[in-house]
Design a protein around this motif. Structure first.
Motif, short mmCIF file in Angstrom:
data_model
loop_
_atom_site.label_atom_id
_atom_site.label_comp_id
_atom_site.label_asym_id
_atom_site.label_seq_id
_atom_site.Cartn_x
_atom_site.Cartn_y
_atom_site.Cartn_z
N GLN A 65 1.86 10.60 -9.39
CA GLN A 65 0.66 10.52 -10.87
C GLN A 65 1.70 9.89 -11.91
OE1 GLN A 65 -0.48 14.54 -12.30
NE2 GLN A 65 -1.94 14.20 -9.89
N PHE A 66 1.84 8.39 -10.86
CA PHE A 66 2.67 7.44 -12.38
C PHE A 66 1.88 6.94 -13.32
CE2 PHE A 66 7.06 5.59 -12.36
CZ PHE A 66 7.65 6.82 -10.79
N ASP A 67 1.87 6.88 -14.38
CA ASP A 67 1.14 6.71 -15.44
C ASP A 67 1.48 5.04 -16.03
OD1 ASP A 67 2.18 6.53 -17.29
OD2 ASP A 67 1.81 8.61 -18.44
N ARG A 68 0.56 4.57 -16.99
CA ARG A 68 0.38 3.15 -17.08
C ARG A 68 2.43 2.85 -18.01
NH1 ARG A 68 -5.08 1.41 -19.72
NH2 ARG A 68 -5.78 0.54 -17.49
N LEU A 123 3.71 5.84 -5.59
CA LEU A 123 3.34 5.59 -7.19
C LEU A 123 1.83 6.56 -7.81
CD1 LEU A 123 3.98 1.56 -8.83
CD2 LEU A 123 5.84 3.93 -8.73
N THR A 124 1.29 6.12 -6.94
CA THR A 124 0.02 7.23 -7.12
C THR A 124 0.14 8.19 -6.70
OG1 THR A 124 -1.29 5.96 -6.06
CG2 THR A 124 -2.56 7.76 -6.25
N ASP A 125 0.75 9.04 -5.64
CA ASP A 125 1.13 10.52 -4.93
C ASP A 125 1.77 10.98 -6.23
OD1 ASP A 125 0.21 10.21 -2.73
OD2 ASP A 125 1.65 10.03 -1.29
N SER A 133 0.62 -0.87 -0.36
CA SER A 133 0.18 0.03 0.07
C SER A 133 1.11 1.22 0.13
CB SER A 133 -1.05 -0.25 1.04
OG SER A 133 -2.10 -1.35 1.22
N TRP A 190 2.69 1.10 -3.97
CA TRP A 190 1.35 2.09 -4.75
C TRP A 190 0.71 3.47 -4.28
CZ3 TRP A 190 -1.67 -2.77 -3.45
CH2 TRP A 190 -1.20 -4.13 -3.68
N GLN A 191 0.55 4.20 -2.72
CA GLN A 191 0.06 5.34 -2.87
C GLN A 191 1.69 6.27 -3.09
OE1 GLN A 191 -2.27 6.46 -1.24
NE2 GLN A 191 -1.28 8.13 -2.01
N THR A 233 0.82 -5.36 -10.44
CA THR A 233 -1.31 -4.67 -10.39
C THR A 233 -1.43 -3.31 -10.26
OG1 THR A 233 -0.22 -5.29 -7.80
CG2 THR A 233 -0.92 -6.69 -8.81
N TYR A 234 -0.08 -2.76 -10.29
CA TYR A 234 -0.14 -0.73 -10.59
C TYR A 234 -1.38 -0.09 -11.73
CZ TYR A 234 0.10 4.03 -9.94
OH TYR A 234 -0.41 5.81 -10.15
N LYS A 235 -2.03 0.11 -11.25
CA LYS A 235 -3.14 0.78 -12.73
C LYS A 235 -2.87 -0.59 -14.23
CE LYS A 235 -2.51 5.74 -12.09
NZ LYS A 235 -2.68 6.67 -12.77
#
Lengths: 343, 343
Positions: A77-80, A73-75, A67, A70-71, A102-104
């Motif tokens: 703003q990693f894209d695919r 990468l999210t913060d 978590s 993932w957070q 599993t990220y996006k």
């Protein structure tokens, strides 16, 4: 699976890949050890990137740490089209790979294994995952990395204990696939082993087996030699802080036990068993496993991913270099083997 | 992808698959609704199995519920030859599929969608996942189910609101791929739509698109028409209990906004835009979105999985049945479109 590059130093294998950079963003996952000892050698080779640092240790290979990753990468703003480089041992590779896969619904990742164990085993073969409660690698997926970059220079950063742990997988590869190499390594001390030869040798064996059976429907199971009993031993001692075992140390125990069962079934002759025992004890010593410990270890085997329909499945040796998989073990055999090991 | 079976009732499509049962164990995942209304129709067809019941709702499509499902499978000692049947709507299918795809690195699963939305959309195409913090389907994988069993009888168990929600994806499939069918459906009330025709029609469109581009590198993106803005609207209102929107209701809003942008770019003529608006408003009414809401919705689009390098990517219509993907949207366009929708 053809994307495994091995070299003494990181630069010549990393540069061709990273200079053809088509990624929108790059992150490097490290723990406190690889941040200190390995990342400095990698940093200058990378374009602008994000560092994600987690604490080391198998006990952190769980959903909570995922978590956090993932957070991060999210913060950012990693894209695919993002890339995650996993710089570390098996925990970093397995968990970082799982997070990327599993990220996006999946971004690319590169395995840059820094321990002997990860170089000869975990980084090749696409097995990714994390532990779940008491169960090792219970949650995960199969997915190939974009590349595996193996720099044997990183091995100089390791404590002896880590080298010893990784060496267990090299022993395993020899026992299941190369009797000649086994004869070579078993006559040398740990300090005299030639990593520049053994790392590519192990990677080749693993690649060959995995290529034939990527999702472990059959042949790939031979790579689990020593792991049926070894994994359960490892899981058990993970909960006992006073006598924690590294993965390879647990697998070494498992290999003796499973060799003993092979011998008891008349698959493996006494001399071969003796050589295995002698060599493994000379490197790993003997862990103290009481019969109470054994009672607690056996139920953990019931959750092994290789099992089917409530039986315990393992790999046995019909002579060095000649493994057989899908061998059902009885509880009595397992108990006897652990008893044999301990006495 | 050829394993989608559609029939009025469940029995004829399920029996051939389940009678050739090669699974070590079977579990059925349900929520309180499908446990009550659908499971009784399924139960008798199954060999001995375990029921795993979770509470319904998008707000439970998260890691915590996954942990519960993984724990249930673990407690029942499911091995790699186990099967999970996901009996329910999109949440059950996406999350159950994700849990199966990651349990011991992947066991088989069957999608048995019970809502219109899941039948025409979620169950086909192998997208699995869960929400993570504010972000929908942020963690997941692509993996095909062992089979998709679509029984249109289950639709009779649904409240009207659920039918309306699922119908949005049928509208979408017509708008992106079949102008003739669009002309047909837009002239009928919701109650007069023919599900026996529309469900297989939508499944065929989705299957065709997904087969060409399973991991959404290109063409598959057209299935996201209405979803760039719609998903953000849905995420936003998920946090606002007083005006919660179902997925399809949010996508309906997204389709009007993205059609408007298509028109503003001279891709879509005024009459086509008018027909889309007229039909969607007649079925879904108009949600109240204030300019304050709009300000909060726009940042949520930045995390859309279809984006690349910090831009917001969407699908626009160059006429009915003729979508174009990878269309960058400006913040000003999005604001204007939401304003247009609301006024």
């Amino acid at each position: 699976m053809n994307k495994v590059y091995i070299n003494q130093s990181f630069e010549p294998i990393a540069s061709p890949i990273l200079s053809a950079n088509t990624y929108s963003q790059i992150a490097v996952l490290v723990d406190e050890h690889t941040k200190k000892y390995c990342y400095p050698k990698v940093k200058a080779l990378l374009p602008r990137h994000t560092l994600i640092a987690i604490k080391s240790g198998e006990e952190r290979k769980n959903l909570e740490t995922c978590s956090y990753i993932w957070q991060q990468l999210t913060d950012k703003q990693f894209d695919r089209k993002g890339l995650l480089i996993n710089l570390g041992g098996g925990v970093i590779g397995d968990m970082g790979g799982f997070c990327a896969a599993t990220y996006k619904r999946g971004i690319d990742f590169i395995q840059a294994p820094t321990t002997l164990l990860a170089q000869v085993d975990a980084s090749v073969g696409g097995k990714l995952g994390i532990d779940f409660n008491d169960f090792k690698n219970h949650i995960g997926v199969f997915k190939e990395p974009a590349a595996v970059l193996i720099a044997t220079d990183f091995l100089h950063t390791l404590p002896a204990k880590e080298i010893r742990s990784g060496f267990a997988e090299i022993i395993k590869h020899c026992l299941i696939a190369d009797a000649t190499m086994w004869e070579k390594i078993r006559k040398r001390d740990l300090e005299k082993q030639n990593w520049a030869e053994l790392v590519p040798h192990s990677v080749e064996i693993k690649k060959r087996v995995v290529a034939e059976d990527p999702t472990e429907k059959g042949l790939r199971k031979i790579l689990n030699f020593g792991h049926t009993i070894g994994h359960a031993v490892e899981s058990y001692f993970l909960k006992q802080p006073r006598k924690k075992l590294l993965h390879g140390e647990a697998i070494a125990i498992g290999m003796i036990c499973e060799s003993y069962i092979s011998h008891k079934r008349d698959f493996l002759d006494e001399q071969a068993l003796y050589h295995i025992e002698e060599f493994i004890f000379s490197i790993y010593g003997k862990a103290k496993i009481t019969s109470q410990d054994a009672e607690a270890i056996i139920p953990l085997m019931m959750q092994d991913k290789k099992n089917e329909k409530g039986t315990i499945q393992s790999v046995l040796l019909q002579g060095i270099g000649n493994p057989v998989y899908d061998q059902k073990l009885s509880l009595a055999e397992i108990k006897e083997a652990i008893h044999y090991y301990s006495n």
